[in-house]
Design a protein around this motif. Sequence first.
Motif, PDB file in Angstrom:
ATOM      1  N   GLU A  90       0.869  -1.191   0.000  1.00  0.00           N
ATOM      2  CA  GLU A  90       0.000   0.000   0.000  1.00  0.00           C
ATOM      3  C   GLU A  90       0.900   1.234   0.000  1.00  0.00           C
ATOM      4  O   GLU A  90       1.830   1.327   0.795  1.00  0.00           O
ATOM      5  CB  GLU A  90      -0.899  -0.050   1.264  1.00  0.00           C
ATOM      6  N   ASP A  91       0.621   2.180  -0.909  1.00  0.00           N
ATOM      7  CA  ASP A  91       1.501   3.343  -1.020  1.00  0.00           C
ATOM      8  C   ASP A  91       1.095   4.496  -0.107  1.00  0.00           C
ATOM      9  O   ASP A  91       1.889   5.405   0.116  1.00  0.00           O
ATOM     10  CB  ASP A  91       1.594   3.821  -2.478  1.00  0.00           C
ATOM     11  N   GLU A  92      -0.131   4.486   0.418  1.00  0.00           N
ATOM     12  CA  GLU A  92      -0.516   5.555   1.354  1.00  0.00           C
ATOM     13  C   GLU A  92       0.070   5.233   2.728  1.00  0.00           C
ATOM     14  O   GLU A  92      -0.325   4.259   3.367  1.00  0.00           O
ATOM     15  CB  GLU A  92      -2.031   5.634   1.494  1.00  0.00           C
ATOM     16  N   ASP A 119      -3.055  -3.067  -2.504  1.00  0.00           N
ATOM     17  CA  ASP A 119      -3.785  -1.928  -3.053  1.00  0.00           C
ATOM     18  C   ASP A 119      -3.624  -1.986  -4.573  1.00  0.00           C
ATOM     19  O   ASP A 119      -2.568  -2.371  -5.074  1.00  0.00           O
ATOM     20  CB  ASP A 119      -3.177  -0.631  -2.488  1.00  0.00           C
ATOM     21  N   GLY A 179      -3.991   0.672  -6.827  1.00  0.00           N
ATOM     22  CA  GLY A 179      -3.307   1.851  -7.357  1.00  0.00           C
ATOM     23  C   GLY A 179      -1.961   2.035  -6.680  1.00  0.00           C
ATOM     24  O   GLY A 179      -1.890   2.571  -5.576  1.00  0.00           O
ATOM     25  N   LYS A 213     -12.339   0.927  -0.289  1.00  0.00           N
ATOM     26  CA  LYS A 213     -11.942   2.046   0.574  1.00  0.00           C
ATOM     27  C   LYS A 213     -13.047   3.099   0.583  1.00  0.00           C
ATOM     28  O   LYS A 213     -13.674   3.307  -0.457  1.00  0.00           O
ATOM     29  CB  LYS A 213     -10.680   2.712   0.029  1.00  0.00           C
TER      30      LYS A 213
END
Length: 227
Positions: free
Chosen positions: A7-9, A51, A53, A101
């Motif tokens: 997950e990039d967040e 995720d 994206g 989400k």
Amino acid sequence: MRVLIVEDEDALRENLRRELVAAGHVVDVAADGEEGLFAGLEYPVDIAIVDLGLPKLSGLEVIRRLREKDRHFPILILTARDRWQDKVEGLDAGADDYVAKPFHLEEVLARLQALLRRSGGWASSSLACGPVVLDTRAQTVTVEGQSVELTTFEYRILEHLMLKAGEVISKTDLTEHLYEQDFERDSNVIEVFIGRLRRKLDPDDRLKPIETLRGRGYRFALARNAS
Ligand code: CA
């Protein structure tokens, strides 16, 4: 269990990591698709949260490549709520389930538990083998209806063995799935915990729930009850 989060967040990844560690899992994290693919190929992952994206390599591509390389652990994808196409594409690429989400962390934890159970061939949240019953939701264990008090680590070992009841689990496998990568542990420690589990589950040495296979590992030996 060993969980990979891709997950990039940062905030979301950190929240998930913290919750999963608190729930007793070992967690590896990756902040982009390339790192995620590397971790999924190199680490002994039980389950992954991906995720869709992601920078560098999309979540879909990560999943496709993991499946191409015969990594069959369950994958839960995180999608945007209004993008139904993502869910379809993700499942087509080889994901097993999705959560849209924004989500409640409890929902993610419940889905992960369900995926792990199903991948071990269990249909319900309660794992029953003969007189031993482990409830993965309540994280409780009973033997012949009497509750057994286990420490978190004892519980995790037992859950790992019972999810794969009937299979031989090596000491290395147990160590890798229950400890952090960079946390060196003597696998003899596992023997100590197995000994404690046996005494708690089977103080009279009648049931013999955990079998030791010399040089190979352990097996939860009581047959699964038909559900
Ligand atoms: Ca993202």
